[in-house]
Structures are given as structure tokens and as C-alpha cells.
Design a protein around this motif. Structure first.
Motif, PDB file in Angstrom:
ATOM      1  N   ASP A   5       0.575  -6.162   3.057  1.00  0.00           N
ATOM      2  CA  ASP A   5      -0.514  -5.289   3.479  1.00  0.00           C
ATOM      3  C   ASP A   5      -0.058  -4.242   4.495  1.00  0.00           C
ATOM      4  O   ASP A   5      -0.492  -4.228   5.643  1.00  0.00           O
ATOM      5  N   HIS A  54      -5.273  -2.358   7.721  1.00  0.00           N
ATOM      6  CA  HIS A  54      -5.296  -3.345   6.646  1.00  0.00           C
ATOM      7  C   HIS A  54      -6.243  -2.893   5.539  1.00  0.00           C
ATOM      8  O   HIS A  54      -7.250  -2.227   5.792  1.00  0.00           O
ATOM      9  N   TYR A  64       1.174  -9.381  -2.399  1.00  0.00           N
ATOM     10  CA  TYR A  64       0.839  -8.107  -1.764  1.00  0.00           C
ATOM     11  C   TYR A  64       1.240  -8.146  -0.294  1.00  0.00           C
ATOM     12  O   TYR A  64       0.915  -9.090   0.429  1.00  0.00           O
ATOM     13  N   ASN A  87       0.837  -1.188   0.000  1.00  0.00           N
ATOM     14  CA  ASN A  87       0.000   0.000   0.000  1.00  0.00           C
ATOM     15  C   ASN A  87       0.879   1.248   0.000  1.00  0.00           C
ATOM     16  O   ASN A  87       2.090   1.172   0.272  1.00  0.00           O
TER      17      ASN A  87
END
Length: 331
Positions: A213, A150, A211, A128
Motif C-alpha cells: 500500500d 493509504h 498488495y 499503487n
């Protein structure tokens, strides 16, 4: 950079490209130097800046002489500049850092740990990010988060080829990439105006993505940013996008992949129309017809494209009332 040490704590090569970022480049470089991960090589390319960027970089490298600094007398294009750094890189993993973005503390150690724990053909770990303005004020998150930090919605991971075709869901500067994959692909395509969509299409067909997080990067949004150029009538981004869509078409296998690409092409037809690149809109339409018969909205836009209507001013006015990230995504 011994192979033995690279096995224990793999080296990470951060390739920082700079073009007229004298106000931000020190912060970007300092964010690399301040990482808690021990094995990092930093390669900086000033790509023909005409501000004080090269001077700032040279001053920084005096404090940290291990930094490799390439100063291009003219702008060679983003992809070629990155490939200059890639040719020098020796790390197992690579980060492509723009000189106006910032790595947050702990990013390298967390992404390397994620990579080293993965089993299977993974080429990218991404995360992110926070979007910031010129002054560093936070504007938004790439993925909205809950109270625990998250992502609120599921983020594609593993085989992401179809999601890559569907939408812009990866914040590019958050990626850590395997250098051997970049080398296998021949680096970034230097015939294109930008790198990410093409890299995603070529690599995601062969490899998986993971990914992580957490918010690990700050991406700066500026009026001069590449992503902001998509609304300009003289943008070169859409012509490159058409070339990438042809590459994607050649790599699609399943019906859902072709449908995902078709949906994306329909959006690119509209974008080409909005920036008055009518010939490109028609070329996107030709490619769409190889997948499906265009729907009535696409047929309407294609018909209007033949009239060369002056719509860009209206489009820009509309964007003023849209969310801040609307024009930041080549979607």
C-alpha cells in the motif's frame, strides 16, 4: 550472480522495453540505476524504434556497461520483446518496465522485503501508482488515498482470480513477479497484442497476489500508449482480449467466477461495438451464451452490431467529457 548471494539479497531483473520513447527512456533507466537495492540487473530491449531511442540507450549503457542491451531491427511485438529479456534474466524477481514509466525511490527494496516476508504461493507483489502526462505532471492516482497515503478502498489480495475477472484493478507496471512463475507459464503469450490480462488469468488461477500500500511507480499516459488504443477502430487489443476470455472460461470453477467473467464479457461486447469491430462483439456474445443468456442490453448491442452502425465518432466525443483514465483501462 551467485546462488549464495541470491539467497541473502535476491537479485531483481528489470526488463525495460522501449519503442519510440527517446524523450523518456533516460529517465526510466535512471530510475532503475538510482534504486537503493544493491542486487539489480537491467536488461533493455529497443523494439525497432525509428526515433533516437536506441542512440539514447547506447549512450546510457556506456556509463553503465553492466546493462544488457538488445536492439531489434524491427518491432517484434511487446510480448516477444519482453520474452527476449526474460530469457536472459537471472534474478529471483522480475519487473516489466516500459521505457516511458518511472520507478520511484525505494521501490525494489520495499517489494523484495514484502515478497521475502510472504508465506504461501505468492507470484506477484503490486502497489499503487501515480499517472503522469508527457511532461511528468501528475494526473491521478490509480487508487485514491486518504490523508495517510493509504488506499481509501480495500484492494484485492491473496486469491485474486475472481477479482481479476471482475475488473482492471492492478496497475500493470507496479508488479514485481517471480521469475520461476513466468518461466513456468512460458513467459508472455506472443500471439497476443498485450500481456497483462492474460498473465493475470493464467497466474492468478495458480498463485496469490499481494498488495503493497504505497505509491511506488509513475505510469505515463500518452496518446500513443497501448491503453489508449482501445478506442481505435483498428485496435488489435480486443481480439487478444477475446482469446484471454476463452482462457479464463476454461479456468473458471465456481459459479461466482463464471458470473464475474460474464459481467466482464458484457462490457467487452459494448467496447467492441463502440470501436465498430462488430464481428468481435458477436463472438463475445457467443462466449457469453456459454455462461448465461445475455441480458436485454447485451442483446440490444448484439442486434445493433449486425447493422454495422458508425458509432465510433460518437464514442470518442463522449470520452472527451469522461474522466482522464476512462480510456486508459481495458475494462
Amino acid at each position: 550472480m551467485s546462488p549464495f548471494l541470491n539467497q541473502i539479497k535476491p537479485w531483481v531483473s528489470v526488463i525495460c522495453t522501449c519503442y519510440n520513447h527517446h524523450s523518456f527512456v533516460n529517465q526510466a533507466l535512471q530510475s532503475v540505476v538510482d534504486q537503493d537495492y544493491p542486487n539489480v540487473e537491467l536488461i533493455v530491449i529497443d523494439n525497432g524504434s525509428f526515433d533516437r531511442s536506441a542512440e539514447r540507450i547506447a549512450e546510457f549503457t556506456q556509463q553503465y556497461p553492466a546493462i544488457q542491451f538488445i536492439q531489434n531491427p524491427v518491432n517484434l511485438g511487446l510480448n516477444r520483446a519482453f520474452n527476449q529479456g526474460l530469457a536472459l534474466a537471472e534474478g529471483r524477481y522480475v519487473i516489466d518496465l516500459s521505457a516511458d514509466d518511472v520507478l520511484l525511490p525505494g521501490r525494489l527494496s520495499k517489494q523484495v522485503a514484502q515478497f521475502e516476508n510472504l508465506a504461501g504461493p505468492y507470484a506477484v507483489v503490486f502497489s499503487n501508482a501515480t499517472y503522469i502526462d508527457r511532461s511528468g505532471h501528475e494526473l491521478a492516482l490509480h487508487y485514491a488515498v486518504d490523508a495517510q497515503g493509504h488506499a481509501c478502498s480495500p484492494v484485492p489480495t491473496g486469491n485474486v482470480f475472481r477479482p481479476i475477472l471482475e475488473s482492471y484493478f492492478i496497475c500493470t507496471p507496479t508488479m514485481m513477479m517471480r521469475r520461476d512463475v513466468l518461466n513456468e507459464l512460458g513467459g508472455y503469450d506472443e500471439t497476443l497484442a498485450y500481456e497483462d490480462f492474460d498473465f493475470w488469468v493464467r497466474s492468478a488461477r495458480l498463485y496469490h497476489y499481494a498488495y503493497l500500500d504505497e505509491v511506488l511507480t509513475q505510469k505515463r499516459l500518452l496518446p500513443s500508449s497501448f491503453s489508449a488504443q482501445i478506442i481505435s477502430t483498428d485496435t488489435s487489443l480486443l481480439r487478444s482480449t477475446l482469446a484471454v476470455c476463452h482462457k479464463a472460461f476454461e479456468r473458471c470453477v465456481t459459479p461466482d467466477e463464471f458470473q464475474a467473467l460474464a459481467s466482464r464479457i458484457r462490457r467487452f461486447i459494448r467496447k467492441a461495438f463502440y470501436v465498430e469491430q462488430f464481428d468481435l462483439a458477436l463472438q463475445f456474445g457467443d462466449l457469453l451464451q456459454h455462461i448465461e443468456q445475455p441480458d436485454w442490453q447485451s442483446n440490444l448491442i448484439l442486434a445493433l452490431s449486425k447493422l454495422h452502425l458508425p458509432v465510433n465518432k460518437l464514442y470518442r466525443h463522449y470520452l472527451k467529457w469522461s474522466p482522464v483514465l476512462h480510456s486508459a483501462k481495458l475494462d
